[in-house]
Structure formats: C-alpha cells, structure tokens
Design a protein around this motif. Structure first.
Motif, PDB file in Angstrom:
ATOM      1  N   THR A 225       0.844  -1.220   0.000  1.00  0.00           N
ATOM      2  CA  THR A 225       0.000   0.000   0.000  1.00  0.00           C
ATOM      3  C   THR A 225       0.867   1.254   0.000  1.00  0.00           C
ATOM      4  O   THR A 225       0.469   2.299   0.502  1.00  0.00           O
TER       5      THR A 225
ATOM      6  N   CYS B 130       1.821   3.226  -2.447  1.00  0.00           N
ATOM      7  CA  CYS B 130       1.448   4.320  -3.364  1.00  0.00           C
ATOM      8  C   CYS B 130      -0.072   4.467  -3.381  1.00  0.00           C
ATOM      9  O   CYS B 130      -0.757   3.715  -4.104  1.00  0.00           O
ATOM     10  N   PRO B 131      -0.633   5.415  -2.636  1.00  0.00           N
ATOM     11  CA  PRO B 131      -2.090   5.537  -2.541  1.00  0.00           C
ATOM     12  C   PRO B 131      -2.789   5.626  -3.910  1.00  0.00           C
ATOM     13  O   PRO B 131      -3.814   4.979  -4.127  1.00  0.00           O
ATOM     14  N   ALA B 132      -2.213   6.407  -4.850  1.00  0.00           N
ATOM     15  CA  ALA B 132      -2.887   6.567  -6.158  1.00  0.00           C
ATOM     16  C   ALA B 132      -2.916   5.244  -6.925  1.00  0.00           C
ATOM     17  O   ALA B 132      -3.871   4.954  -7.644  1.00  0.00           O
ATOM     18  N   LEU B 133      -1.881   4.447  -6.758  1.00  0.00           N
ATOM     19  CA  LEU B 133      -1.828   3.184  -7.503  1.00  0.00           C
ATOM     20  C   LEU B 133      -2.691   2.111  -6.836  1.00  0.00           C
ATOM     21  O   LEU B 133      -3.261   1.250  -7.515  1.00  0.00           O
TER      22      LEU B 133
ATOM     23  N   GLU C  95      -5.411   2.773  -5.545  1.00  0.00           N
ATOM     24  CA  GLU C  95      -6.731   3.171  -6.033  1.00  0.00           C
ATOM     25  C   GLU C  95      -6.970   2.682  -7.467  1.00  0.00           C
ATOM     26  O   GLU C  95      -8.070   2.240  -7.797  1.00  0.00           O
ATOM     27  N   SER C  96      -5.938   2.770  -8.307  1.00  0.00           N
ATOM     28  CA  SER C  96      -6.150   2.502  -9.745  1.00  0.00           C
ATOM     29  C   SER C  96      -5.955   1.027 -10.119  1.00  0.00           C
ATOM     30  O   SER C  96      -6.439   0.596 -11.158  1.00  0.00           O
TER      31      SER C  96
ATOM     32  N   PRO D  72      -0.705   2.507 -13.202  1.00  0.00           N
ATOM     33  CA  PRO D  72      -0.968   3.923 -12.930  1.00  0.00           C
ATOM     34  C   PRO D  72      -2.275   4.360 -13.585  1.00  0.00           C
ATOM     35  O   PRO D  72      -2.629   3.843 -14.645  1.00  0.00           O
ATOM     36  N   PRO D  73      -2.995   5.313 -12.957  1.00  0.00           N
ATOM     37  CA  PRO D  73      -4.262   5.765 -13.532  1.00  0.00           C
ATOM     38  C   PRO D  73      -4.051   6.313 -14.944  1.00  0.00           C
ATOM     39  O   PRO D  73      -3.075   7.012 -15.215  1.00  0.00           O
TER      40      PRO D  73
ATOM     41  N   ARG E 228      -0.703   6.752 -17.095  1.00  0.00           N
ATOM     42  CA  ARG E 228       0.338   7.785 -17.013  1.00  0.00           C
ATOM     43  C   ARG E 228       1.642   7.123 -16.573  1.00  0.00           C
ATOM     44  O   ARG E 228       1.649   6.005 -16.071  1.00  0.00           O
TER      45      ARG E 228
ATOM     46  N   THR F   6       5.261   8.110 -11.147  1.00  0.00           N
ATOM     47  CA  THR F   6       6.011   9.264 -10.644  1.00  0.00           C
ATOM     48  C   THR F   6       7.348   8.774 -10.065  1.00  0.00           C
ATOM     49  O   THR F   6       7.527   7.580  -9.785  1.00  0.00           O
TER      50      THR F   6
ATOM     51  N   GLU G 111       6.723   6.959  -6.889  1.00  0.00           N
ATOM     52  CA  GLU G 111       6.203   5.594  -7.077  1.00  0.00           C
ATOM     53  C   GLU G 111       7.320   4.647  -7.518  1.00  0.00           C
ATOM     54  O   GLU G 111       7.403   3.505  -7.051  1.00  0.00           O
TER      55      GLU G 111
END
Ligand code: URA
Length: 204
Positions: free
Chosen positions: A18, A20-23, A25-26, A91-92, A95, A98, A101
């Motif tokens: 966990t 990378c919060p954005a990943l 999520e995606s 990645p969302p 993209r 980062t 990440e």
C-alpha cells in the motif's frame, strides 16, 4: 537495504503493498514478474497497462505480442525469460509512474534482480532505462548499448532497448528493436537455431 530487511522481502511476489495511494486506487491487482526465477535474461518494462492489470501478468497486451514475436525470432521463448516492470500496479490512465512511485517499488525490483541474477537486464523504454541507469537516456539513439551499473551494490549489465510499443507507432523502429532483442539472446548464448527447441536457458 540491510540483510535483515532483504530477508523479509520477496521481489518475486509482493503481497498487499500500500505504498502508493494513487496506484492502490487505480490497480485491480499487483502484477508481479513472470518467468523462471533464475532466467538468464530479465526484461524490465515501465508498469502494467490495462490488459496486464486485468490478467495479472506483464506484457500480455499489444506490446507483449510484439515482444513475444521478436523473442521467438531470436530463439528465446517467453517461458525462458523473466519479464517484470519498474512498478507493479497500473498507474491511472496509463500515465508514467512518478519518481516517488518508482522509488517505492524499487526495492521489490532490486530484490527480484538479486534473486534472478540475470546475465543481462533489458530495459524496455525510457522509464526503466533511466530508472536503472540513473541518468537521462535517449532511448532511440542508445538502443542496443550495454552499460554496467551497480544495482543494490552488484554490477549488472543493462541493455537499453526501445519499448515494444514504439514499433507500433513507428514501423521504422522495428529493425532497431529486433537487433536489440537479438543482442540480448547473443549475450545469453542463444542462437536463432534454438527457436522452438528450448524451454529454459539455464539448461544450455
Ligand atoms: N508496457 C509496460 O511497460 N509494461 C507492461 O507490462 C505492459 C506494457
């Protein structure tokens, strides 16, 4: 990373990360590397796309088809090489990952490289090339070049390669891609005559 931390890590299978919060999520799932844990050639891509996220395996979409075809041509079967990515979660909107990440996932990748201990690491595209070489890379002009770099303290041979998708956008890149994959096979001591007759490089 010290030896204690390393012994708690398994770069071949990552569970419930966990970082990378954005990943988180995606992603639908974590996409680990595939192929023999002692392969002679390790391919490193950027990160899972839509198909990879759905199927849980790197390079199974159109780019994977290009890679598979070229592997067969030079006598390397997909089953005989290891294929992984710099980041293991999609990645969302596809993209680029980062910098943060990439760093979060780096110790998984280093653990995988340590365990596989390949003869050559083939970086597919700009993101993995720059991530592992630690400098900016002009992939189109540097494709086919081999550089030795220390990764987690061990010298590793890195072969810069175009991303297979580059050949889909620009057919004139096909020969460069093909030549680089042939170079990877040559480093691993595999010739086109081996095509179809081999399942594991280590047996040769
Ligand atoms: N592109 C990548 O960089 N990795 C994959 O797994 C698929 C497409």
């Amino acid at each position: 990373m010290d030896a204690d931390d390393r012994s708690k890590m398994d770069g071949l299978e990552v569970e419930a990360c966990t970082r990378c919060p954005a990943l988180v999520e995606s992603r639908s799932r974590i996409v680990d590397g595939t192929g023999p844990p002692d392969a002679d050639v390790l391919f490193v891509g950027e990160g899972p796309g839509k198909r990879e996220d759905a199927e849980g395996e790197p390079f199974v979409g159109r780019s994977g088809g290009v890679l598979d075809e070229q592997l067969r041509t030079v006598g390397l079967e997909r089953e005989s090489v290891r294929i992984t990515n710099c980041v293991r979660c999609r990645p969302p909107e596809n993209r680029d990952p980062t910098g943060e990440e990439l760093e979060h996932c780096r110790d998984y990748l280093e653990a995988e490289i340590d365990q596989v201990d390949p003869d050559v690491i083939v970086t597919l595209g700009k993101v993995p090339s720059e991530h592992l070489l630690g400098r900016s890379v002009a992939v189109t002009s540097e494709a086919g070049s081999v550089e030795t770099v220390r990764i987690d303290g061990t010298p590793r041979r890195v072969l810069v390669c175009l991303h297979p998708a580059a050949t889909l956008y620009d057919r004139s890149q096909e020969s460069t891609f093909a030549e680089t994959i042939a170079e990877a096979a040559a480093i691993a001591g595999v010739s086109p005559d081996d095509a179809g007759g081999q399942s594991r490089l280590g047996e040769y």
